[in-house]
Motif scaffolding. Structure first.
Motif, mmCIF file in Angstrom:
data_model
loop_
_atom_site.group_PDB
_atom_site.id
_atom_site.type_symbol
_atom_site.label_atom_id
_atom_site.label_comp_id
_atom_site.label_asym_id
_atom_site.label_seq_id
_atom_site.Cartn_x
_atom_site.Cartn_y
_atom_site.Cartn_z
ATOM 1 N N VAL A 28 64.101 -16.816 -14.404
ATOM 2 C CA VAL A 28 65.236 -17.560 -13.857
ATOM 3 C C VAL A 28 66.425 -17.390 -14.791
ATOM 4 O O VAL A 28 66.401 -17.845 -15.943
ATOM 5 C CB VAL A 28 64.886 -19.053 -13.710
ATOM 6 N N ASP A 30 69.744 -18.191 -13.769
ATOM 7 C CA ASP A 30 70.680 -19.288 -13.535
ATOM 8 C C ASP A 30 70.228 -20.057 -12.297
ATOM 9 O O ASP A 30 69.533 -19.518 -11.420
ATOM 10 C CB ASP A 30 72.099 -18.752 -13.332
ATOM 11 N N ILE A 31 70.631 -21.336 -12.231
ATOM 12 C CA ILE A 31 70.313 -22.203 -11.101
ATOM 13 C C ILE A 31 71.581 -22.949 -10.709
ATOM 14 O O ILE A 31 72.276 -23.510 -11.563
ATOM 15 C CB ILE A 31 69.224 -23.237 -11.460
ATOM 16 N N ARG A 32 71.877 -22.926 -9.412
ATOM 17 C CA ARG A 32 72.987 -23.741 -8.887
ATOM 18 C C ARG A 32 72.420 -24.674 -7.825
ATOM 19 O O ARG A 32 71.746 -24.232 -6.902
ATOM 20 C CB ARG A 32 74.098 -22.871 -8.293
ATOM 21 N N ASP A 33 72.721 -25.945 -7.979
ATOM 22 C CA ASP A 33 72.182 -26.972 -7.074
ATOM 23 C C ASP A 33 73.344 -27.648 -6.369
ATOM 24 O O ASP A 33 74.188 -28.290 -7.010
ATOM 25 C CB ASP A 33 71.380 -27.988 -7.888
ATOM 26 N N LYS A 38 69.692 -24.777 -2.915
ATOM 27 C CA LYS A 38 69.610 -24.348 -4.310
ATOM 28 C C LYS A 38 69.696 -22.819 -4.353
ATOM 29 O O LYS A 38 69.086 -22.139 -3.522
ATOM 30 C CB LYS A 38 68.305 -24.818 -4.960
ATOM 31 N N VAL A 40 69.068 -19.642 -6.896
ATOM 32 C CA VAL A 40 68.428 -19.205 -8.138
ATOM 33 C C VAL A 40 68.728 -17.731 -8.333
ATOM 34 O O VAL A 40 68.509 -16.915 -7.422
ATOM 35 C CB VAL A 40 66.896 -19.429 -8.090
ATOM 36 N N GLN A 50 69.881 -12.813 -5.877
ATOM 37 C CA GLN A 50 70.006 -14.238 -5.566
ATOM 38 C C GLN A 50 68.901 -14.686 -4.626
ATOM 39 O O GLN A 50 68.644 -14.045 -3.597
ATOM 40 C CB GLN A 50 71.368 -14.525 -4.927
ATOM 41 N N VAL A 66 60.950 -25.124 -6.933
ATOM 42 C CA VAL A 66 62.299 -24.704 -7.323
ATOM 43 C C VAL A 66 63.016 -25.834 -8.059
ATOM 44 O O VAL A 66 63.745 -25.612 -9.029
ATOM 45 C CB VAL A 66 63.096 -24.244 -6.087
ATOM 46 N N LEU A 69 62.417 -25.892 -11.832
ATOM 47 C CA LEU A 69 62.698 -24.692 -12.627
ATOM 48 C C LEU A 69 63.701 -24.939 -13.746
ATOM 49 O O LEU A 69 64.660 -25.710 -13.597
ATOM 50 C CB LEU A 69 63.243 -23.581 -11.724
ATOM 51 N N LYS A 71 65.900 -22.485 -16.851
ATOM 52 C CA LYS A 71 66.275 -21.115 -17.189
ATOM 53 C C LYS A 71 65.168 -20.449 -17.995
ATOM 54 O O LYS A 71 64.582 -21.061 -18.891
ATOM 55 C CB LYS A 71 67.584 -21.090 -17.979
#
Length: 433
Positions: A28, A30-33, A38, A40, A50, A66, A69, A71
């Motif tokens: 992982v 990066d993660i954007r929520d 979401k 990843v 992505q 998810v 998770l 990084k």
């Protein structure tokens, strides 16, 4: 834990796979929520892709996996590829299964580029530092470089060999050796395969080796190491001009293969590999000293060309070039002198961007001449008895060179420090990790 096996690298996930199922594995990045969606970013050795996870469109187990998770967690994902006009790469993957196979603690160094970390700290945590995408790229390139070298040499009729790295005496007559306890006696780590590869010309004719070499020199520069990978060739029934042509082919093929495979990726890092043209410029040692004197650097005849001098000459020519005909006394004992002027040798260095990349010569193949050369340098011929014996049994005229793989990588990718192109560097002060 059981999980499906990777079917595609991230670089292979393209819009043409729209609607197809893939299995990806990696880490992982990066993660954007944004609430019920979401995003990843999954990284593997070859790149990133992505993952898009929509609540209500995936099983609860996928959503909760998810949500947990961090990084650099290692994951395996099964999903469907969708072409996208919004996603940066023009494609995204909608997971149907997510397996968290290894969790990650917060990293000791920054690999995302938000905080600059000095090289010494990065090398202290090298296994973590290697996660950075630029490092994945460097070592993928290094693999391609060694493949291109092998392909070129095989095409010239060379075969690959493997010579001992624990030896009984100095390979090149110098004192910069690492001693090792070898049962009841002292042995040394090899500085190069020089004597072995010369001996092999009496049987295998054209040989090469890509292997570690060791030098106990107390350097602390950006371009010296105490353990390095040396690319060595030796060719029977040949002289220094013959093996210089082989070296040109190696360099041109390496640059060509790397440019073709990686120039698109290089653009993200401001790197562009340009393929040099053959034949490379050749200047004599005397001509080099004359150019340097005109440019304000005085080098006395009989001294080696310093690093600053090579940088000046590279500014002068702009392309890879050879310096030929060094004084015999400053080259290794096995270097053949010119018949017309024994003060000068049939020798050469290849210089690229101010750095000596390779060095070679015609070799002395007459036993009496080699014994004389040893004595002139204060070396005892009896210490080389096991080597000298082959000279009694038809050792042909021969020539060869040695090339520093890491130095080639350094100039190819325009790195400032040779340690950047070595997985786990060994220098005067670094013995771990």
């Amino acid at each position: 834990m059981s999980f499906p096996r990777k079917t595609h690298w991230t670089k292979d996930v393209k819009p043409e796979l729209d609607g197809k199922e893939v299995v990806l594995s990696g880490w992982v990045w990066d993660i954007r929520d944004i609430g019920n969606i979401k995003f990843v970013l999954l990284r593997d050795r070859e790149g990133m892709v992505q993952l898009t996870i929509k609540k209500g469109s995936v099983p609860d187990s996928v959503w909760s996996a998810v949500a947990s998770l961090n990084k650099e967690d290692a994951i395996v994902v099964r999903g469907i590829v969708k072409a996208s006009k919004i996603a940066k790469a023009g494609v995204e993957v909608f997971p149907s299964e997510v397996y968290v196979v290894a969790k990650s603690k917060p990293l000791p160094i920054d690999i995302w580029g938000t905080v600059e970390t000095d090289l010494d700290t990065r090398l202290r945590f090298r296994s973590v530092d290697l996660k950075r995408p630029i490092n994945s790229l460097i070592f993928r390139v290094e693999s391609e470089v060694t493949r291109a070298i092998r392909e070129t040499l095989y095409s010239h009729g060379f075969i690959e060999v493997f010579t001992p790295k624990i030896i009984v005496t100095s390979t090149e007559g110098g004192a910069e050796l690492f001693a090792v306890q070898y049962f009841e006696r002292v042995a040394y780590l090899a500085q190069s395969p020089q004597l072995y590869k010369e001996e092999l010309t009496a049987s295998l004719e054209r040989i090469f080796e890509i292997a570690p070499a060791y030098r106990a020199e107390k350097h602390n520069t950006n371009y010296h190491l105490n353990e390095f990978i040396s690319v060595d060739i030796e060719e029977a029934f040949a002289n220094y001009t013959d093996v210089m042509e082989v070296l040109e082919d190696v360099i041109v093929n390496v640059y060509g293969k790397v440019a073709e495979a990686f120039n698109d990726e290089f653009s993200k890092y401001g790197i562009e590999v340009k393929v040099p043209k053959k034949p490379f410029r050749k200047i004599t040692y005397d001509e080099a000293l004359g150019i340097l004197e005109r440019r304000g650097l005085k080098v006395n005849w009989g001294e080696d060309v310093p690093k600053g001098g090579m940088e000046i000459l590279s500014e002068e020519f702009g392309e890879p070039f050879f310096i030929i005909h060094f004084p015999t006394d400053i080259r290794a004992f096995y270097t053949k002198p010119l018949e017309s002027d024994p003060r000068i040798s049939e020798s050469f260095d290849l210089v690229i961007d101010g750095l000596e990349i390779a060095s070679g010569s015609s070799r002395i193949h007459i036993k009496e001449q080699l014994i004389d050369a040893l004595r002139k340098r204060g070396l005892n011929p009896e210490s080389f008895e096991s080597h000298l014996v082959i000279y009694d049994y038809g050792l042909p005229p021969h020539a060869g060179w040695g090339l520093g793989l890491y130095r080639l990588m350094m100039v190819l990718l325009r790195r400032d420090n040779i340690r950047e192109v070595v997985l786990y560097p060994r220098d005067r002060f670094r013995l771990e990790p």
